[in-house]
Motif scaffolding. Structure first.
Motif, PDB file in Angstrom:
ATOM      1  N   UNK A 221       0.970  -1.305   0.012  1.00 24.26           N
ATOM      2  CA  UNK A 221      -0.142  -0.132   0.047  1.00 24.26           C
ATOM      3  C   UNK A 221       0.963   1.152   0.001  1.00 24.26           C
ATOM      4  N   UNK A 222       0.796   2.066  -1.085  1.00 23.26           N
ATOM      5  CA  UNK A 222       1.818   3.157  -1.099  1.00 23.26           C
ATOM      6  C   UNK A 222       0.694   4.449  -1.062  1.00 23.26           C
ATOM      7  N   UNK A 223       1.062   5.387  -0.159  1.00 18.02           N
ATOM      8  CA  UNK A 223      -0.039   6.625  -0.168  1.00 18.02           C
ATOM      9  C   UNK A 223       0.705   7.829  -0.280  1.00 18.02           C
ATOM     10  N   UNK A 224       0.317   8.629  -1.362  1.00 21.64           N
ATOM     11  CA  UNK A 224       0.938  10.145  -1.344  1.00 21.64           C
ATOM     12  C   UNK A 224       2.519  10.252  -1.333  1.00 21.64           C
ATOM     13  N   UNK A 225       3.027   9.211  -2.223  1.00 30.52           N
ATOM     14  CA  UNK A 225       4.600   9.230  -2.118  1.00 30.52           C
ATOM     15  C   UNK A 225       5.133  10.233  -3.177  1.00 30.52           C
TER      16      UNK A 225
ATOM     17  N   UNK B 165       3.174  12.389  -5.460  1.00 32.15           N
ATOM     18  CA  UNK B 165       1.929  12.048  -4.864  1.00 32.15           C
ATOM     19  C   UNK B 165       1.205  10.834  -5.283  1.00 32.15           C
ATOM     20  N   UNK B 166       1.835   9.702  -5.484  1.00 31.35           N
ATOM     21  CA  UNK B 166       1.275   8.534  -6.046  1.00 31.35           C
ATOM     22  C   UNK B 166       0.785   7.681  -4.894  1.00 31.35           C
ATOM     23  N   UNK B 167      -0.384   7.072  -5.173  1.00 30.91           N
ATOM     24  CA  UNK B 167      -1.154   6.003  -4.496  1.00 30.91           C
ATOM     25  C   UNK B 167      -1.017   4.888  -5.315  1.00 30.91           C
ATOM     26  N   UNK B 168      -0.989   3.561  -4.755  1.00 24.07           N
ATOM     27  CA  UNK B 168      -1.118   2.466  -5.429  1.00 24.07           C
ATOM     28  C   UNK B 168      -1.412   1.379  -4.335  1.00 24.07           C
ATOM     29  N   UNK B 169      -1.999   0.269  -4.896  1.00 20.59           N
ATOM     30  CA  UNK B 169      -2.169  -0.979  -3.966  1.00 20.59           C
ATOM     31  C   UNK B 169      -1.885  -2.082  -4.913  1.00 20.59           C
ATOM     32  N   UNK B 170      -1.092  -3.057  -4.399  1.00 17.46           N
ATOM     33  CA  UNK B 170      -0.653  -4.303  -4.909  1.00 17.46           C
ATOM     34  C   UNK B 170      -0.972  -5.598  -4.160  1.00 17.46           C
ATOM     35  N   UNK B 171      -1.947  -6.293  -4.718  1.00 19.64           N
ATOM     36  CA  UNK B 171      -2.552  -7.446  -4.055  1.00 19.64           C
ATOM     37  C   UNK B 171      -1.789  -8.819  -4.353  1.00 19.64           C
TER      38      UNK B 171
ATOM     39  N   UNK C 268      11.742   8.825   0.665  1.00 13.15           N
ATOM     40  CA  UNK C 268      10.689   9.764   0.284  1.00 13.15           C
ATOM     41  C   UNK C 268      10.452  11.133   0.856  1.00 13.15           C
ATOM     42  N   UNK C 269      10.192  12.137   0.203  1.00 15.31           N
ATOM     43  CA  UNK C 269       9.992  13.477   0.828  1.00 15.31           C
ATOM     44  C   UNK C 269       8.781  13.432   1.430  1.00 15.31           C
ATOM     45  N   UNK C 270       7.768  12.734   1.216  1.00 17.16           N
ATOM     46  CA  UNK C 270       6.430  12.506   1.907  1.00 17.16           C
ATOM     47  C   UNK C 270       5.695  11.443   1.404  1.00 17.16           C
ATOM     48  N   UNK C 271       4.647  10.843   2.285  1.00 14.57           N
ATOM     49  CA  UNK C 271       4.054   9.670   1.869  1.00 14.57           C
ATOM     50  C   UNK C 271       4.426   8.549   2.826  1.00 14.57           C
ATOM     51  N   UNK C 272       3.690   7.392   2.769  1.00 12.66           N
ATOM     52  CA  UNK C 272       4.072   6.072   3.404  1.00 12.66           C
ATOM     53  C   UNK C 272       3.919   5.058   2.614  1.00 12.66           C
ATOM     54  N   UNK C 273       4.514   3.940   3.104  1.00 10.76           N
ATOM     55  CA  UNK C 273       4.712   2.635   2.190  1.00 10.76           C
ATOM     56  C   UNK C 273       4.446   1.641   3.374  1.00 10.76           C
TER      57      UNK C 273
ATOM     58  N   UNK D 131       4.813  12.391 -15.967  1.00 10.69           N
ATOM     59  CA  UNK D 131       5.393  13.478 -15.048  1.00 10.69           C
ATOM     60  C   UNK D 131       5.261  13.389 -13.579  1.00 10.69           C
ATOM     61  N   UNK D 132       5.343  12.096 -13.148  1.00  9.05           N
ATOM     62  CA  UNK D 132       5.426  11.570 -11.659  1.00  9.05           C
ATOM     63  C   UNK D 132       4.207  11.401 -11.238  1.00  9.05           C
ATOM     64  N   UNK D 133       3.151  11.584 -11.941  1.00 11.19           N
ATOM     65  CA  UNK D 133       1.734  11.356 -11.392  1.00 11.19           C
ATOM     66  C   UNK D 133       1.054  10.227 -11.931  1.00 11.19           C
ATOM     67  N   UNK D 134       0.277   9.551 -11.273  1.00 14.26           N
ATOM     68  CA  UNK D 134      -0.557   8.299 -11.741  1.00 14.26           C
ATOM     69  C   UNK D 134      -1.697   8.857 -12.221  1.00 14.26           C
ATOM     70  N   UNK D 135      -1.850   8.700 -13.704  1.00 11.58           N
ATOM     71  CA  UNK D 135      -2.926   9.155 -14.335  1.00 11.58           C
ATOM     72  C   UNK D 135      -3.994   7.851 -14.680  1.00 11.58           C
ATOM     73  N   UNK D 136      -3.674   6.656 -14.584  1.00 13.72           N
ATOM     74  CA  UNK D 136      -4.641   5.663 -14.940  1.00 13.72           C
ATOM     75  C   UNK D 136      -4.158   4.338 -14.198  1.00 13.72           C
ATOM     76  N   UNK D 137      -5.118   3.649 -13.816  1.00 15.08           N
ATOM     77  CA  UNK D 137      -4.723   2.329 -12.862  1.00 15.08           C
ATOM     78  C   UNK D 137      -6.046   1.427 -13.286  1.00 15.08           C
ATOM     79  N   UNK D 138      -5.681   0.571 -13.859  1.00 13.21           N
ATOM     80  CA  UNK D 138      -7.060  -0.338 -14.354  1.00 13.21           C
ATOM     81  C   UNK D 138      -6.607  -1.577 -14.806  1.00 13.21           C
TER      82      UNK D 138
END
Length: 239
Positions: free
Chosen positions: A5-9, A22-28, A56-61, A210-217
């Motif tokens: 679980x990655x939040x606001x990385x 500021x990337x959020x993602x989940x991998x199960x 990281x400068x900010x966020x959680x893993x 550019x460092x941002x997640x724009x699609x996740x599907x």
């Protein structure tokens, strides 16, 4: 619940630098998530931040319920995360057996058992145990690199462009291997430049720009999306 679980990385290679924004993602477990995007999008940087190689400068893993300490690669490894870089992922002057032993360096026990598990999983390595890793073909080196990463029995595997420089046949073999690992309930997050091919094997596609997640599907949906094909997959729009 997702394994990773990655939040606001956010972060990059210097304290004030933000390549990942500021990337959020989940991998199960069972996921083979493919990160695609243009050069310079921050794909490899994102993997290094998750792996603890960059702070990281900010966020959680988090891995499961455990929030990781920022920028601690050794702790990440001990907690169940393994990272295979694109380059320098084997010790060329060591034998295949010695490479596997290095992969088990953080283990206190069961090194021989873990080595045998990798030899059963990847039979070609048994035939080359006494050979120097530098003498292996490109595809064989990638198999060894993954086997080294699996020595710690991780729950999450990060791969940075595992098919780079390989022939089409070798690339197919590596992606088939990775797909099978994911299907064994390992959570896999992979960066690939050969996006169209990788998405054919993946379960999910993550588009980074550019460092941002724009699609996740779903990976198949991204392959079928004509705008995504035009921009990132080398396919033109249909008229």
């Amino acid at each position: 619940m997702s394994t990773l679980q990655v939040r606001e990385l956010r972060g990059g290679y210097a304290t004030a630098e933000e390549i990942v924004k500021g990337v959020d993602l989940d991998v199960a477990p069972g996921d083979l998530a493919i990160i695609i995007g243009p050069n310079g999008a921050g794909k490899s940087t994102l993997l290094k931040l998750i792996a603890g190689l960059l702070k990281p400068k900010q966020g959680s893993i988090a891995l499961g319920d455990h929030v990781m300490a920022a920028g601690d690669a050794q702790l990440a490894c001990r907690s169940g995360l393994s990272f295979v870089p694109q380059e320098r992922n084997v010790f060329g002057n060591l034998t295949v057996l010695e490479n596997l032993e290095m992969g088990g360096y953080v283990l206190k026990t069961e090194v021989a058992t873990r080595i045998e598990e990798q030899l059963v999983r990847f039979p070609l390595l048994r035939k080359r145990l006494k050979d120097k890793a530098g003498s292996l073909s490109g595809g064989q080196r990638q198999v060894l690199a993954v086997a080294i990463a699996l020595m710690t029995n991780p729950s999450v595997l990060l791969l940075d462009e595992p098919t780079a420089g390989l022939s089409p046949a070798a690339a197919d073999e590596i992606l088939t291997m990775v797909q099978q690992l994911a299907q064994s309930c390992l959570a896999v997050l992979m960066v690939e430049q050969n996006a169209l091919l990788a998405l054919e094997y993946g379960s999910r596609g993550i588009v980074l720009v550019a460092g941002r997640k724009i699609r996740d599907e779903n990976a198949a949906d991204l392959v079928a999306d004509q705008e995504i094909r035009h921009l990132f997959l080398g396919g033109g729009k249909k008229n």
